[in-house]
Motif scaffolding. Structure first.
Motif, PDB file in Angstrom:
ATOM      1  N   GLU A  14       0.862  -1.176   0.000  1.00 54.12           N
ATOM      2  CA  GLU A  14       0.000   0.000   0.000  1.00 54.12           C
ATOM      3  C   GLU A  14       0.902   1.230   0.000  1.00 54.12           C
ATOM      4  N   LEU A  26       0.488   5.497   2.061  1.00 53.56           N
ATOM      5  CA  LEU A  26       0.474   5.706   3.511  1.00 53.56           C
ATOM      6  C   LEU A  26       1.746   6.433   3.945  1.00 53.56           C
ATOM      7  N   HIS A  34      -3.906   1.487  13.395  1.00 55.14           N
ATOM      8  CA  HIS A  34      -4.891   1.157  12.356  1.00 55.14           C
ATOM      9  C   HIS A  34      -4.466  -0.012  11.461  1.00 55.14           C
ATOM     10  N   LYS A  78      -3.245  -0.168   8.594  1.00 57.27           N
ATOM     11  CA  LYS A  78      -3.746  -0.026   7.224  1.00 57.27           C
ATOM     12  C   LYS A  78      -2.797  -0.614   6.181  1.00 57.27           C
ATOM     13  N   CYS A  79      -1.508  -0.648   6.480  1.00 56.58           N
ATOM     14  CA  CYS A  79      -0.545  -1.148   5.496  1.00 56.58           C
ATOM     15  C   CYS A  79      -0.836  -2.589   5.105  1.00 56.58           C
ATOM     16  N   ASP A  83      -5.477  -2.821   4.291  1.00 53.94           N
ATOM     17  CA  ASP A  83      -5.970  -2.260   3.027  1.00 53.94           C
ATOM     18  C   ASP A  83      -5.587  -3.088   1.801  1.00 53.94           C
ATOM     19  N   LYS A 127      -6.524  -6.088   0.199  1.00 53.93           N
ATOM     20  CA  LYS A 127      -7.660  -6.998   0.313  1.00 53.93           C
ATOM     21  C   LYS A 127      -7.391  -8.337  -0.389  1.00 53.93           C
TER      22      LYS A 127
END
Length: 334
Positions: A290, A293, A310, A312-313, A316, A318
């Motif tokens: 990702e 970020l 979070h 997210k790396c 996110d 999927k």
């Protein structure tokens, strides 16, 4: 010419040093190479025809503490090495290099204890680890050197027995583990990928990992073979050789898989980035990450939790994206 390599880092680092071994043999054709490494490192280097001797450095056992390292250094000194190469950048390895009393002792200029070296090799940020290591041979090596691993007949036979009759199905090797929590793509995402591929008749999914991965609640469908805790490192190298796809976190299977041309390596990077130099050396590979970020990278090794909370790396990235990559690779193989 008697050459000693001292490298007691992680498994992936040891695997990435095999091009260095070959390059040294090319430059000094009559040299004898001794390699000091961890017991795990010794197991992955076994059968390498370019290594004359592997010495296990057991820093938690017989070589523990100052006395242990001194005793090992004394043993190495008797061998009268002409050159010592120390890619490991920590004080213990630098000190061990000095204990050999070899006239030429090469190490990185940023290493802790670099004053123990006679020759300081520049550590170039952003360069692949293999290229960094080749600087110990020459300032610039033009030839591309490959990673070399040597599973033997026993490894081959064992993997044949573990796989059984898979009717020439394509193998997707899945390695969901890592020493570091933040380097692990979420387990539920791995399971979603496994479930989505379950009904394909042309593949078999093989799960690999060490004892630490046995606690992971991996989905076990009809075309899934669970080999966690059942394979040695060279067994896994043989599995990688047979695989069509290797799906892995930023961990040692990236580098073990890079020893072979056949497998397409899909490497999932979260807290780490390619700039650190530990992305797949194989040209048949891709890194999924990702890129939008600001908090990446947060650590060179990863950590026990996301500093921002979070994650997210990894969250996110999927499963659908990974499945697209797998399906595209399988379609090319048809």
């Amino acid at each position: 010419m008697r050459i000693l390599i001292i490298h007691t880092a992680f498994i992936g680092d040891i695997v990435l040093s095999t091009p260095l071994i070959r390059a040294l043999k090319d430059k000094y054709s009559d040299c004898e190479i001794t390699y000091v490494t961890t017991p795990a490192g010794a197991s992955i280097l076994r059968n390498n025809p370019n290594i004359s001797e592997i010495i296990e450095y057991d820093k938690r056992g017989i070589h523990k503490g100052l006395k242990g390292i001194y005793e090992l250094g004394k043993r190495l000194r008797y061998k009268n090495f002409n050159m010592v190469i120390t890619p490991h950048r920590y004080l213990r390895s630098s000190f061990l290099s000095w204990l050999t009393r070899a006239p030429i002792r090469k190490g990185y200029n940023i290493a802790t204890g670099s004053f123990f070296f006679t020759d300081k090799i520049p550590y170039i940020n952003g360069e692949h680890e293999v290229l960094k290591l080749l600087r110990f041979v020459d300032e610039k090596v033009e030839k591309r050197y490959e990673i070399e691993l040597y599973p033997d007949k026993e490894n081959i036979k064992k993997i044949q027995n573990l796989l059984g009759n898979i009717e020439n199905k394509k193998i997707i090797l899945i390695a969901p583990g890592s020493k570091w929590f933040t380097k692990k793509w979420p387990l539920e995402y791995f399971n979603e990928v496994i479930k989505s591929l379950e009904l394909r008749e042309d593949i078999v999914q093989v799960i690999v990992g060490g004892q630490d991965e046995l606690s992971l609640n991996i989905y076990k469908g009809k075309n899934v073979i669970d080999l966690r805790g059942k394979t040695s490192l060279l067994d896994m190298a043989q599995l990688a050789k047979l695989s069509t796809i290797i799906l892995t976190n930023d961990s040692s299977p990236i580098h073990i898989g890079s020893a072979w041309k056949k497998p397409h390596i899909i490497a999932i990077f979260g807290p780490t980035v390619k700039k650190f130099g530990f992305f797949p050396w194989s040209t048949n590979s891709e890194v999924i990450e990702e890129n939008n970020l600001e908090c990446r990278p947060c650590s060179i090794h990863g950590g026990s939790k996301c500093p921002k909370g979070h994650f997210k790396c990894m969250m996110d990235i999927k499963p659908e994206k990974i499945l697209e990559k797998i399906e595209a690779t399988l379609k090319k193989e048809e």
